[in-house]
Design a protein around this motif. Structure first.
Motif, short mmCIF file in Angstrom:
data_model
loop_
_atom_site.label_atom_id
_atom_site.label_comp_id
_atom_site.label_asym_id
_atom_site.label_seq_id
_atom_site.Cartn_x
_atom_site.Cartn_y
_atom_site.Cartn_z
N SER A 1 7.30 12.23 49.20
CA SER A 1 6.56 12.16 50.46
C SER A 1 5.98 10.77 50.72
N GLN A 2 5.96 9.93 49.70
CA GLN A 2 5.40 8.58 49.85
C GLN A 2 6.46 7.54 50.22
N LEU A 3 7.72 7.92 50.20
CA LEU A 3 8.81 6.97 50.47
C LEU A 3 9.13 6.94 51.96
N LEU A 4 8.32 6.22 52.71
CA LEU A 4 8.44 6.19 54.16
C LEU A 4 8.95 4.86 54.70
N SER A 5 8.96 3.83 53.87
CA SER A 5 9.25 2.48 54.38
C SER A 5 10.71 2.29 54.80
N MET A 6 11.63 3.07 54.23
CA MET A 6 13.04 2.92 54.64
C MET A 6 13.19 3.23 56.12
N GLU A 7 12.37 4.15 56.63
CA GLU A 7 12.38 4.46 58.07
C GLU A 7 11.40 3.58 58.83
N GLN A 8 10.18 3.40 58.30
CA GLN A 8 9.19 2.59 58.98
C GLN A 8 9.69 1.17 59.22
N ASN A 9 10.43 0.63 58.24
CA ASN A 9 10.91 -0.75 58.32
C ASN A 9 12.42 -0.82 58.49
N LYS A 10 12.99 0.20 59.12
CA LYS A 10 14.46 0.27 59.20
C LYS A 10 15.08 -0.87 60.00
N ASN A 11 14.28 -1.45 60.90
CA ASN A 11 14.79 -2.58 61.70
C ASN A 11 14.10 -3.89 61.33
N ALA A 12 13.57 -3.96 60.13
CA ALA A 12 12.83 -5.15 59.71
C ALA A 12 13.72 -6.39 59.71
N PRO A 13 13.17 -7.55 60.12
CA PRO A 13 13.97 -8.78 60.09
C PRO A 13 14.31 -9.18 58.66
N GLY A 14 15.53 -9.67 58.49
CA GLY A 14 15.94 -10.14 57.17
C GLY A 14 16.61 -9.09 56.32
N SER A 15 16.10 -7.86 56.37
CA SER A 15 16.70 -6.78 55.58
C SER A 15 16.38 -5.45 56.26
N SER A 16 17.39 -4.87 56.87
CA SER A 16 17.23 -3.61 57.59
C SER A 16 17.79 -2.46 56.75
N LYS A 17 17.52 -1.24 57.19
CA LYS A 17 18.09 -0.07 56.51
C LYS A 17 19.61 -0.14 56.51
N GLU A 18 20.19 -0.56 57.63
CA GLU A 18 21.65 -0.67 57.74
C GLU A 18 22.20 -1.66 56.72
N SER A 19 21.53 -2.80 56.56
CA SER A 19 22.03 -3.81 55.61
C SER A 19 21.87 -3.33 54.17
N VAL A 20 20.78 -2.59 53.88
CA VAL A 20 20.60 -2.02 52.54
C VAL A 20 21.76 -1.10 52.20
N TYR A 21 22.11 -0.22 53.12
CA TYR A 21 23.20 0.74 52.87
C TYR A 21 24.55 0.04 52.74
N LYS A 22 24.73 -1.02 53.50
CA LYS A 22 26.00 -1.77 53.41
C LYS A 22 26.17 -2.35 52.01
N LEU A 23 25.09 -2.93 51.47
CA LEU A 23 25.14 -3.52 50.14
C LEU A 23 25.35 -2.44 49.07
N LEU A 24 24.67 -1.31 49.24
CA LEU A 24 24.82 -0.21 48.28
C LEU A 24 26.24 0.34 48.30
N THR A 25 26.85 0.40 49.47
CA THR A 25 28.24 0.86 49.58
C THR A 25 29.17 -0.08 48.83
N ASP A 26 28.92 -1.38 48.94
CA ASP A 26 29.75 -2.35 48.22
C ASP A 26 29.54 -2.26 46.71
N TYR A 27 28.31 -2.02 46.30
CA TYR A 27 27.98 -1.99 44.86
C TYR A 27 28.48 -0.72 44.18
N GLN A 28 28.49 0.39 44.91
CA GLN A 28 29.00 1.67 44.41
C GLN A 28 28.26 2.22 43.19
N GLY A 29 26.97 1.97 43.11
CA GLY A 29 26.18 2.56 42.04
C GLY A 29 25.91 4.03 42.33
#
Length: 344
Positions: free
Chosen positions: A224-252
């Motif tokens: 319930s405390q993990l809200l920043s992925m949505e609160q800062n989803k359009n943050a400059p420099g690192s957005s939710k979309e860019s985080v997921y793109k990197l995770l998709t490439d890393y395949q962890g």
């Protein structure tokens, strides 16, 4: 619950810069462009920004090493050792093993080189700045295994790096490097080889410690405390979309504790942690939760948050007050970690 939402309000000193960044943000950066930016543009800008802080080259020595990854592929990775100028030929220093960021897809030893030279000279520690093979060409757990192979060699041969692990043995990294550092801290704790050579500290800067697709694995009190992925989803420099793109490439695998250290069966016995958190970062809240879990398991921690600063802020705003504070806090934090070593 919005315990840390106030941290998303832009820092007034950089508010206009953030506005311009947001206006020019156009989706995740292509890996080739990101690699070029981090290795050449950002590293050059940072060196210029820190020129007045850089110690004289007489204050330290630099040597590059190529290490076999030990996986049978014949691949080698680069690590740069920065050692303080010695007052005696056999002088030994605490060891700081550093892992660069770049979303696992970019970055190299040059990214943090000026900051590490400053840390080396000011704190008189031996720094090993480690590269690793990048995704998507080399997916999880290649980066982790590469860093482990170098770290094991360094720990087994400290004299080669003018280091004394008894004086301090700290691992650290930013962003993806923070993820790899936290994962390695878990791995080393459970590794018989490191039983006699335990880590004495970890410096985690803007780390990812849980894959967002694994939030559901956490107890409700933390989830319930993990809200920043949505609160800062359009943050400059690192957005939710860019985080997921990197995770998709890393395949962890999201539930693997070496991808998501927050999901480890136990966090007991981990070394003290100094954690730095950017307020305007999709990864913000997981760092706070990680500190709580570490504390619950008897691990000493110190956490500093930077309100209204984006994920990449400590690089982009190096000459601003927030950048200067971040670096001073980092240096003080490493000093704090060194205080836990048995023979400092």
């Amino acid at each position: 619950m919005a315990e840390y939402a106030y941290l998303s309000t832009p820092d007034p000193e950089i508010a206009e810069d953030l506005r311009v960044m947001s206006e020019n943000q156009d989706g995740p950066m292509d890996n080739t462009i990101l690699r070029e930016y981090l290795s050449n543009v950002l590293s050059a800008d940072l060196r210029k920004a820190l020129e007045s802080e850089l110690p004289s080259e007489s204050k330290y020595d630099v040597k590059d090493f190529m290490f076999d990854t030990g996986d049978g592929s014949g691949a080698k990775v680069l690590a740069r050792n920065i050692v303080p100028a010695k007052s005696a030929p056999d002088e030994k220093f605490p060891l700081f093993f550093w892992i660069h960021g770049g979303g696992w897809v970019a970055g190299d030893v040059n990214m943090d080189d000026p900051m590490l030279r400053i840390i080396c000279a000011n704190l008189r520690i031996s720094v090993v700045n480690c590269e690793y093979r990048l995704s998507p060409e080399h997916v999880f757990p290649t980066a982790l295994n590469d860093c482990y192979a170098v770290l094991k060699h360094v720990a087994g041969n400290p004299d080669q790096f003018s280091a004394s692990l008894e004086k301090g043995f700290i691992i650290g990294g930013a962003s993806a490097g923070g993820n790899l550092s936290a994962a390695l801290a878990l791995r080393l704790r459970d590794d018989p080889f490191f039983k006699e050579k335990p880590l004495t500290g970890q410096s985690l800067i803007i780390p990812m410690v849980i894959h967002p697709d694994a939030y559901s694995e956490l107890p409700e009190e933390y989830r319930s405390q993990l809200l920043s992925m949505e609160q800062n989803k359009n943050a400059p420099g690192s957005s939710k979309e860019s985080v997921y793109k990197l995770l998709t490439d890393y395949q962890g695998p999201p539930k693997d504790p070496y991808m998501s250290p927050l999901l480890a069966d136990s966090h007991k016995g981990l070394p003290p942690a100094f954690i730095q958190v950017a307020g305007l970062d999709p990864l913000r809240d997981e760092a706070f939760v990680y500190e709580k879990v570490l504390n619950k398991n008897g691990v000493s921690t110190k956490l500093i948050a930077y309100p209204g600063v984006p994920h990449s802020g400590w690089y982009i705003f190096a000459t601003k007050e927030v950048g200067k504070k971040w670096r001073k806090d980092w240096q003080d934090g490493i000093q704090w970690l060194l205080g836990f070593s048995s023979k400092n």
